[in-house]
Design a protein around this motif. Structure first.
Motif, short mmCIF file in Angstrom:
data_model
loop_
_atom_site.label_atom_id
_atom_site.label_comp_id
_atom_site.label_asym_id
_atom_site.label_seq_id
_atom_site.Cartn_x
_atom_site.Cartn_y
_atom_site.Cartn_z
N VAL A 60 5.13 34.54 -28.51
CA VAL A 60 4.92 33.34 -29.30
C VAL A 60 5.21 33.72 -30.75
O VAL A 60 4.71 34.71 -31.26
N ILE A 61 6.02 32.92 -31.44
CA ILE A 61 6.48 33.25 -32.78
C ILE A 61 5.44 32.94 -33.86
O ILE A 61 5.20 33.73 -34.76
N ALA A 62 4.80 31.76 -33.78
CA ALA A 62 3.90 31.33 -34.86
C ALA A 62 2.77 30.47 -34.30
O ALA A 62 2.80 30.04 -33.16
N GLY A 63 1.78 30.25 -35.15
CA GLY A 63 0.68 29.36 -34.78
C GLY A 63 -0.52 30.09 -34.20
O GLY A 63 -0.69 31.29 -34.40
N SER A 64 -1.33 29.36 -33.47
CA SER A 64 -2.60 29.89 -32.97
C SER A 64 -2.43 31.04 -31.99
O SER A 64 -3.31 31.88 -31.86
N ALA A 65 -1.31 31.11 -31.28
CA ALA A 65 -1.06 32.18 -30.31
C ALA A 65 -0.02 33.19 -30.82
O ALA A 65 0.55 33.95 -30.04
N LYS A 66 0.18 33.22 -32.12
CA LYS A 66 1.20 34.07 -32.74
C LYS A 66 1.12 35.51 -32.23
O LYS A 66 0.04 36.08 -32.13
N ILE A 73 16.42 32.70 -31.03
CA ILE A 73 16.86 31.32 -30.87
C ILE A 73 15.67 30.37 -30.94
O ILE A 73 15.72 29.31 -31.57
N LYS A 74 14.56 30.78 -30.32
CA LYS A 74 13.34 29.96 -30.35
C LYS A 74 12.84 29.80 -31.80
O LYS A 74 12.46 28.70 -32.21
N GLU A 75 12.89 30.87 -32.55
CA GLU A 75 12.46 30.80 -33.96
C GLU A 75 13.36 29.86 -34.76
O GLU A 75 12.88 29.05 -35.55
N PHE A 114 12.49 26.22 -33.78
CA PHE A 114 11.22 25.74 -34.34
C PHE A 114 11.23 25.70 -35.86
O PHE A 114 10.49 24.91 -36.44
N ASN A 115 12.07 26.48 -36.51
CA ASN A 115 12.22 26.33 -37.96
C ASN A 115 12.78 24.94 -38.29
O ASN A 115 12.46 24.38 -39.34
N MET A 116 13.61 24.41 -37.40
CA MET A 116 14.20 23.09 -37.63
C MET A 116 13.22 21.95 -37.37
O MET A 116 13.27 20.93 -38.03
N ILE A 117 12.32 22.13 -36.40
CA ILE A 117 11.44 21.01 -36.02
C ILE A 117 9.98 21.20 -36.39
O ILE A 117 9.20 20.25 -36.26
N SER A 118 9.59 22.37 -36.86
CA SER A 118 8.17 22.65 -37.10
C SER A 118 7.46 21.67 -38.04
O SER A 118 6.28 21.37 -37.82
N ALA A 122 5.37 25.12 -28.97
CA ALA A 122 5.02 23.82 -29.56
C ALA A 122 3.50 23.66 -29.65
O ALA A 122 2.97 23.24 -30.68
N LEU A 123 2.79 24.01 -28.58
CA LEU A 123 1.32 23.92 -28.59
C LEU A 123 0.72 24.86 -29.63
O LEU A 123 -0.20 24.49 -30.36
N SER A 124 1.24 26.07 -29.70
CA SER A 124 0.74 27.06 -30.65
C SER A 124 0.91 26.57 -32.09
O SER A 124 0.08 26.84 -32.95
N ARG A 125 1.97 25.79 -32.33
CA ARG A 125 2.25 25.28 -33.67
C ARG A 125 1.60 23.92 -33.95
O ARG A 125 1.88 23.30 -34.96
N GLY A 126 0.73 23.47 -33.05
CA GLY A 126 -0.06 22.28 -33.34
C GLY A 126 0.25 21.02 -32.57
O GLY A 126 -0.31 19.97 -32.85
N ALA A 127 1.15 21.09 -31.59
CA ALA A 127 1.38 19.91 -30.75
C ALA A 127 0.06 19.54 -30.08
O ALA A 127 -0.72 20.40 -29.70
#
Length: 189
Positions: free
Chosen positions: A3-9, A28-30, A33-37, A59-64
């Motif tokens: 997981v790149i970022a967020g609560s489960a980073k 690629i995932k990073e 998510f840089n585009m849509i975060s 997405a969940l880790s970043r607050g979805a």
């Protein structure tokens, strides 16, 4: 895969051995998510052809607010469930072990998604079949962003006929992300 970022980073995610799934690389995932975060927080996310669940979990880790994972391979779904439990994001997730089209029919009238991500097996036109269904679906509203991960040679010239338009395309060495929304929307992403 992590997981790149967020609560489960930084938490490592399990993946299936072999070529049954093609996990999206961390790089690629990073980029994705840089585009849509900026828009992910409090969204409802649909992850089709989920594989090991890395995109929906990110997405969940970043607050979805919620994510629905659709994967017909039972072994891959077990991997998704283990990853959700490990990242402590399972309470915000719904899993469906079934064919994508069956899942879409069952979700109809139950949810509307802010983001729909799909990473179908390449060069089988599965994305076209899903987009055709979504063009007439209540799962999509005017602000929904659909993201398709596809091979570089996959073409999307049919989008306008379905009532969609391409917002942008991001190409990588071996594949690309195509961002799609309903035709007539004024804003971008």
């Amino acid at each position: 895969m992590r997981v790149i970022a967020g609560s489960a980073k930084r938490l490592q995610l399990k993946t299936l051995d072999g070529m049954e799934t093609r996990p999206t690389t961390d790089r690629i995932k990073e980029t994705l998510f840089n585009m849509i975060s900026p828009y992910i927080y409090d969204s409802i996310f649909l992850d089709l052809f989920s594989g090991s669940g890395g995109i929906g979990i990110e997405a969940l880790s970043r607050g979805a607010k919620e994510a629905v994972f659709v994967e017909k391979n039972p072994r891959a779904m077990e991997c998704i469930k283990e990853n959700l439990k490990y990242t402590k994001l399972d309470k915000k997730a719904m899993t469906m072990t079934k064919d994508v089209m069956t899942a879409l029919y069952q979700l109809e009238g139950e949810k509307t998604f802010d983001y729909i991500f799909m990473d179908p097996p390449y060069n089988q036109e599965l994305e076209k079949m899903v987009l055709s269904y979504l063009s007439k679906s209540e799962l999509v509203y005017e602000d929904t962003v659909i993201i398709v991960e596809a091979s570089l040679d996959t073409e999307f010239s049919y989008l306008e006929q379905m009532g969609f338009r391409m917002i942008k395309t991001k190409e990588y060495k071996t594949n690309k992300h195509v961002f799609i929304e309903k035709e007539g929307k004024q804003e971008i992403c």
